[in-house]
Design an enzyme around this catalytic site. Structure first.
Site, PDB file in Angstrom:
ATOM      1  N   LYS A  65       9.796   6.114  17.357  1.00 15.82           N
ATOM      2  CA  LYS A  65      11.047   6.671  16.825  1.00 15.82           C
ATOM      3  C   LYS A  65      11.241   8.134  17.211  1.00 15.82           C
ATOM      4  O   LYS A  65      12.354   8.621  17.302  1.00 15.82           O
ATOM      5  CB  LYS A  65      11.094   6.527  15.301  1.00 15.82           C
ATOM      6  CG  LYS A  65      11.311   5.080  14.861  1.00 15.82           C
ATOM      7  CD  LYS A  65      11.510   4.961  13.368  1.00 15.82           C
ATOM      8  CE  LYS A  65      11.664   3.508  12.979  1.00 15.82           C
ATOM      9  NZ  LYS A  65      11.964   3.309  11.567  1.00 15.82           N
ATOM     10  N   ASP A 101      18.008   4.551   9.264  1.00 14.68           N
ATOM     11  CA  ASP A 101      17.057   4.376   8.157  1.00 14.68           C
ATOM     12  C   ASP A 101      17.535   5.121   6.908  1.00 14.68           C
ATOM     13  O   ASP A 101      17.302   4.675   5.777  1.00 14.68           O
ATOM     14  CB  ASP A 101      15.675   4.906   8.549  1.00 14.68           C
ATOM     15  CG  ASP A 101      14.986   4.014   9.571  1.00 14.68           C
ATOM     16  OD1 ASP A 101      15.233   2.794   9.550  1.00 14.68           O
ATOM     17  OD2 ASP A 101      14.214   4.537  10.390  1.00 14.68           O
ATOM     18  N   GLY A 127       4.457  10.343   7.111  1.00 11.79           N
ATOM     19  CA  GLY A 127       4.535   9.728   8.444  1.00 11.79           C
ATOM     20  C   GLY A 127       5.966   9.594   8.916  1.00 11.79           C
ATOM     21  O   GLY A 127       6.855  10.317   8.461  1.00 11.79           O
ATOM     22  N   TYR A 211       7.801  -4.362   2.957  1.00 11.49           N
ATOM     23  CA  TYR A 211       8.397  -5.566   2.382  1.00 11.49           C
ATOM     24  C   TYR A 211       7.621  -6.828   2.740  1.00 11.49           C
ATOM     25  O   TYR A 211       7.943  -7.914   2.277  1.00 11.49           O
ATOM     26  CB  TYR A 211       9.879  -5.705   2.797  1.00 11.49           C
ATOM     27  CG  TYR A 211      10.108  -5.803   4.286  1.00 11.49           C
ATOM     28  CD1 TYR A 211      10.270  -4.655   5.042  1.00 11.49           C
ATOM     29  CD2 TYR A 211      10.144  -7.036   4.924  1.00 11.49           C
ATOM     30  CE1 TYR A 211      10.467  -4.727   6.401  1.00 11.49           C
ATOM     31  CE2 TYR A 211      10.343  -7.113   6.293  1.00 11.49           C
ATOM     32  CZ  TYR A 211      10.503  -5.951   7.020  1.00 11.49           C
ATOM     33  OH  TYR A 211      10.691  -6.031   8.381  1.00 11.49           O
TER      34      TYR A 211
HETATM   35  P1  ATR Z   1       2.204   8.328  11.683  1.00  7.55           P
HETATM   36  O1  ATR Z   1       1.250   9.030  10.746  1.00  7.55           O
HETATM   37  O2  ATR Z   1       1.671   8.182  13.085  1.00  7.55           O
HETATM   38  O3  ATR Z   1       3.601   8.824  11.617  1.00  7.55           O
HETATM   39  P2  ATR Z   1       3.036   6.206  10.047  1.00  7.55           P
HETATM   40  O4  ATR Z   1       2.681   4.753  10.038  1.00  7.55           O
HETATM   41  O5  ATR Z   1       4.436   6.597  10.145  1.00  7.55           O
HETATM   42  O6  ATR Z   1       2.211   6.826  11.214  1.00  7.55           O
HETATM   43  O7  ATR Z   1       2.434   6.909   8.768  1.00  7.55           O
HETATM   44  C1  ATR Z   1       1.296   6.472   8.172  1.00  7.55           C
HETATM   45  C2  ATR Z   1       1.224   7.131   6.801  1.00  7.55           C
HETATM   46  O8  ATR Z   1       0.296   6.400   6.013  1.00  7.55           O
HETATM   47  C3  ATR Z   1       0.688   8.551   6.869  1.00  7.55           C
HETATM   48  O9  ATR Z   1       1.276   9.296   5.821  1.00  7.55           O
HETATM   49  C4  ATR Z   1      -0.797   8.338   6.638  1.00  7.55           C
HETATM   50  O10 ATR Z   1      -1.488   9.430   6.142  1.00  7.55           O
HETATM   51  P3  ATR Z   1      -2.255  10.450   7.150  1.00  7.55           P
HETATM   52  O11 ATR Z   1      -1.171  11.361   7.652  1.00  7.55           O
HETATM   53  O12 ATR Z   1      -3.235  11.146   6.294  1.00  7.55           O
HETATM   54  O13 ATR Z   1      -2.865   9.612   8.232  1.00  7.55           O
HETATM   55  C5  ATR Z   1      -0.759   7.259   5.608  1.00  7.55           C
HETATM   56  N1  ATR Z   1      -2.017   6.507   5.536  1.00  7.55           N
HETATM   57  C6  ATR Z   1      -2.456   5.552   6.395  1.00  7.55           C
HETATM   58  N2  ATR Z   1      -3.657   5.075   6.013  1.00  7.55           N
HETATM   59  C7  ATR Z   1      -3.993   5.760   4.878  1.00  7.55           C
HETATM   60  C8  ATR Z   1      -5.108   5.737   3.994  1.00  7.55           C
HETATM   61  N3  ATR Z   1      -6.144   4.911   4.188  1.00  7.55           N
HETATM   62  N4  ATR Z   1      -5.092   6.571   2.922  1.00  7.55           N
HETATM   63  C9  ATR Z   1      -4.058   7.412   2.706  1.00  7.55           C
HETATM   64  N5  ATR Z   1      -2.959   7.476   3.506  1.00  7.55           N
HETATM   65  C10 ATR Z   1      -2.925   6.669   4.569  1.00  7.55           C
END
Ligand code: ATR
Length: 263
Positions: A65, A101, A127, A211
């Protein structure tokens, strides 16, 4: 025959083709909507095909995106503000990147009969989807937006664009009316967000962008504790509706049949 695509990686899970092809058929359009898995190095050439009118519209999903932006001619105000593009189209020879979105989230909340005006909202996650949710909440006149992310530096980056948000430490729960899971936690059935539900009073609104599964553990626990819950299905449907409207110049209907289609 008009051609539309959703691009991402992975893409197998995407329900966009199912939804768009349903609307295409319902409206007797001569068009087809397909999914395409791309690598980042293939984005530029794929978007060129839209410029050359071989393709009529592109939806963009995780993780592209933001990375499609250098290959677009112009961004809408919404895409510019969020640096997030989920809909691409050609207008007067210019490739335009837009973000539906925001509208998707706003309409979803509206159709859930929740009034955000004056509410304190806690967003979990910083994210890809979080900027869209922040803009939507601001549009809907939320009083306060807290953001909490495991990796705090990403929350701090968001604050550079949205100075009004307040960062709270991951694991800390401020006083809120609405809480939104905008992390990917819960996509797998056994994943849990460690929240102390006993400290959260029962009249709060728990919203999950996920979802599928339709009830994450986040929503299940909230429901058990007497809170109002909603998953991300309506947001997904309304962002798709907004894209469809841009490309086909008509508003496809959202009814129970559409809701059931995605079960
Ligand atoms: P991106 O981080 O590449 O934008 P995303 O799918 O849009 O990918 O975002 C994933 C979100 O889920 C992030 O906020 C991520 O937190 P981090 O920035 O700390 O990685 C969160 N996330 C994913 N797995 C997680 C976990 N096990 N515990 C807490 N937060 C998690």
């Amino acid at each position: 025959m008009k051609k539309f695509f959703v691009i991402g990686n992975p893409i197998e899970h995407s329900l966009s083709p199912k939804l768009h092809n349903y609307w295409i058929k319902l409206n007797n359009l001569t068009a087809v909507y397909d999914k395409k898995k791309l690598n980042i190095s293939e984005l530029e050439n794929f978007i060129k095909e839209l410029e050359e009118k071989k393709i009529d519209g592109i939806n963009v999903t995780v993780p592209f995106k933001n990375s499609v932006i250098p290959f677009l001619g112009k961004l809408s105000v919404e895409a510019q503000r969020t640096q997030s593009v989920n809909t691409i189209y050609l207008r007067d020879g210019t490739v335009i990147g837009h973000n539906t979105d925001i509208e998707g989230f706003e309409l979803a909340i509206k159709h859930t009969n929740y009034d955000v005006v004056g509410k304190k909202v806690l967003i979990l996650g910083a994210g890809g989807v979080s900027p869209s949710i922040i803009v939507a909440l601001n549009n809907m006149s939320a009083k306060k937006i807290f953001i909490s992310n495991r990796t705090q530096s990403k929350a701090e980056n968001l604050k550079k664009t949205f100075n009004e948000i307040e960062i709270v430490k991951w694991g800390t729960i401020p006083d809120f009316d609405m809480i939104i899971n905008a992390t990917s936690l819960g996509l797998k059935n056994d994943e849990n967000i460690s929240l102390d539900y006993s400290k959260i009073s029962p009249e709060k609104f728990f919203y999950d962008v996920i979802y599928n599964p339709s009830e994450t553990n986040f929503l299940k626990s909230a429901k058990k504790n007497g809170n109002k819950i909603e998953n991300g299905k309506k947001m997904f449907i309304y962002q798709a509706q907004a894209s469809f409207k841009i490309w086909n110049n008509l508003e496809p209907q959202v009814d129970n049949k559409v809701m059931e289609l995605l079960n």
